[in-house]
Design an enzyme around this catalytic site. Structure first.
Site, short mmCIF file in Angstrom:
data_model
loop_
_atom_site.label_atom_id
_atom_site.label_comp_id
_atom_site.label_asym_id
_atom_site.label_seq_id
_atom_site.Cartn_x
_atom_site.Cartn_y
_atom_site.Cartn_z
N TYR A 44 0.91 -1.16 -0.22
CA TYR A 44 -0.29 -0.05 0.01
C TYR A 44 0.81 1.33 -0.18
O TYR A 44 1.48 1.73 1.04
CB TYR A 44 -1.09 0.20 1.36
CG TYR A 44 -1.87 -0.84 1.28
CD1 TYR A 44 -2.08 -2.00 0.20
CD2 TYR A 44 -2.64 -1.42 2.50
CE1 TYR A 44 -3.05 -3.13 0.22
CE2 TYR A 44 -3.58 -2.55 2.63
CZ TYR A 44 -3.75 -3.39 1.45
OH TYR A 44 -4.50 -4.17 1.46
N1 LIG Z 1 -6.04 -8.61 1.30
C1 LIG Z 1 -6.58 -8.13 0.07
O1 LIG Z 1 -6.31 -8.46 -0.76
C2 LIG Z 1 -7.34 -6.80 0.34
C3 LIG Z 1 -7.94 -6.00 -0.81
C4 LIG Z 1 -8.48 -4.64 -0.54
C5 LIG Z 1 -8.63 -4.36 0.82
N2 LIG Z 1 -8.11 -4.75 1.67
C6 LIG Z 1 -7.99 -4.17 3.11
O2 LIG Z 1 -9.30 -3.86 3.61
C7 LIG Z 1 -9.28 -2.49 3.86
C8 LIG Z 1 -11.07 -2.14 3.61
O3 LIG Z 1 -11.00 -1.47 2.40
P1 LIG Z 1 -11.89 -1.89 1.00
O4 LIG Z 1 -11.22 -1.52 -0.10
O5 LIG Z 1 -12.13 -3.45 1.28
O6 LIG Z 1 -13.20 -1.05 1.25
P2 LIG Z 1 -14.42 -0.88 2.15
O7 LIG Z 1 -14.15 -0.69 3.53
O8 LIG Z 1 -15.60 -2.28 1.92
O9 LIG Z 1 -15.00 0.32 1.36
C9 LIG Z 1 -14.42 1.70 1.38
C10 LIG Z 1 -14.95 2.58 0.35
O10 LIG Z 1 -16.38 2.81 1.17
C11 LIG Z 1 -16.49 4.13 1.38
N3 LIG Z 1 -17.24 4.56 2.24
C12 LIG Z 1 -16.85 4.03 3.73
N4 LIG Z 1 -18.05 4.74 4.45
C13 LIG Z 1 -19.07 5.27 3.83
C14 LIG Z 1 -20.00 5.72 4.08
N5 LIG Z 1 -20.56 6.04 5.31
N6 LIG Z 1 -20.70 6.50 2.78
C15 LIG Z 1 -20.25 6.39 1.38
N7 LIG Z 1 -19.15 5.80 1.37
C16 LIG Z 1 -18.57 5.25 2.43
C17 LIG Z 1 -15.13 4.81 1.34
O11 LIG Z 1 -15.07 6.11 0.78
P3 LIG Z 1 -14.86 7.29 1.57
O12 LIG Z 1 -13.19 7.47 2.13
O13 LIG Z 1 -15.18 8.53 0.96
O14 LIG Z 1 -15.80 7.32 2.90
C18 LIG Z 1 -14.19 3.90 0.65
O15 LIG Z 1 -14.30 4.21 -1.02
C19 LIG Z 1 -8.23 -1.83 3.13
O16 LIG Z 1 -8.13 -0.59 3.75
C20 LIG Z 1 -7.35 -2.91 3.13
O17 LIG Z 1 -6.81 -2.65 4.55
C21 LIG Z 1 -7.44 -5.96 1.64
#
Ligand SMILES: NC(=O)c1ccc[n+]([C@@H]2O[C@H](COP(=O)([O-])OP(=O)(O)OC[C@H]3O[C@@H](n4cnc5c(N)ncnc54)[C@H](OP(=O)(O)O)[C@@H]3O)[C@@H](O)[C@H]2O)c1
Length: 271
Positions: A44
């Protein structure tokens, strides 16, 4: 089996956006909402996200946090493993990582990787280790390795709209005592905005005074999976966690009728 908290805060937003807002959200999640688990990876922002977590560690104190970090498959071998781990430790400003994951499988040698994880554990540089994006056949191969049985966690894509793991991967991991952690708990697709327009869901949101994101986090938690989420907006953070902790089981039939668990195998979805 490693005990995971209900929710963990992710860090890719440091990679994509505004560091100040992202840091404020991460700090508020820890200080005001009692989030203890922070998820990051060497990939990241090429270390930028680990640096931000390092700043949080300095402010919040190491003991109050459970740090999850991930090594790239291209580094999970004898020559690079400890170099990657030491770099992550340096950027985080700590001498141990609570949970160290292989980010995805690719062509990693699972026997070598699991042996290196165990060596790092013996040296006290990591406390637990696991994998990410491993489907059932990957887990079977890992568990057939001499040190594979020490794998404690699998971090995978899972949410209310993507329930594939419930058919085979989750029962497999439960049987083997491997804890599951979900990323994408909030689903990034446009489907999320469609969800809150469904009358039955609107009724739940109103009754519990919870947001659609809060309901999605509760869905993951109530299925025994630690829910990772992230936001770079304080308003969104408050929305996400406001009034979570309600009794989801009273609504599970409604959600299951709208978005049923699969009745057949679906290959593990990844991002
Ligand atoms: N192991 C892997 O391969 C892998 C892959 C992906 C992610 N991850 C991990 O998982 C973590 C979680 O991330 P994710 O990418 O899976 O995403 P997520 O948490 O499922 O979704 C994040 C998205 O939701 C939006 N969001 C959050 N609260 C909101 C609300 N109340 N209203 C509207 N939009 C909202 C955020 O935008 P805003 O910032 O605008 O709120 C962001 O664009 C990552 O940070 C990472 O650490 C791991």
């Amino acid at each position: 089996m490693m005990h995971l908290p209900d929710f963990g805060f992710g860090t890719t937003q440091f990679w994509y956006g505004d560091d100040r807002n992202s840091f404020a959200c991460m700090e508020k999640a820890v200080k005001e909402y009692g989030i203890t688990m922070i998820d990051t990876a060497e990939m990241y922002g090429s270390g930028e996200c680990e640096k931000a977590v390092g700043k949080l560690i300095r402010k919040a104190g190491r003991d109050s946090l459970t740090i999850v970090d991930k090594i790239l498959p291209e580094n999970a071998h004898q020559r690079n493993f400890f170099r990657s781990l030491e770099r992550s430790l340096r950027l985080l400003g700590t001498d141990y990582i609570d949970l160290y994951l292989l980010h995805w499988r690719e062509d990693a040698d699972l026997e070598e990787m699991s042996s290196l994880m165990e060596q790092a554990k013996a040296q006290g540089k990591i406390l637990h280790w696991g994998v990410s994006n491993f489907d059932v056949h990957d887990m079977e191969e890992l568990l057939a390795c001499p040190d594979g049985k020490y794998c404690e966690v699998n971090q995978v894509l899972y949410n209310i709209l993507h329930r594939g793991i419930e058919f085979d991967l989750q029962p497999f991991c439960t049987e083997k005592q491997i804890a599951l952690m979900a990323y994408n708990s909030l689903d990034l697709s446009r489907m999320r905005s469609q969800l809150k327009k469904i009358p039955e869901i609107q009724e739940i949101l109103k009754k519990e005074a919870v947001s659609i994101e809060g309901l999605m986090l509760e869905f993951v938690r109530s299925h025994g999976v630690c829910a990772l989420f992230q936001t770079a907006s304080i308003g969104h953070l408050d929305d996400d966690l406001r009034n979570t902790g309600f009794d989801y089981s009273q609504y599970s039939n409604i959600i299951d009728s709208l978005y049923p668990a699969p009745s057949h195998r679906i290959p593990l979805e990844k991002r």
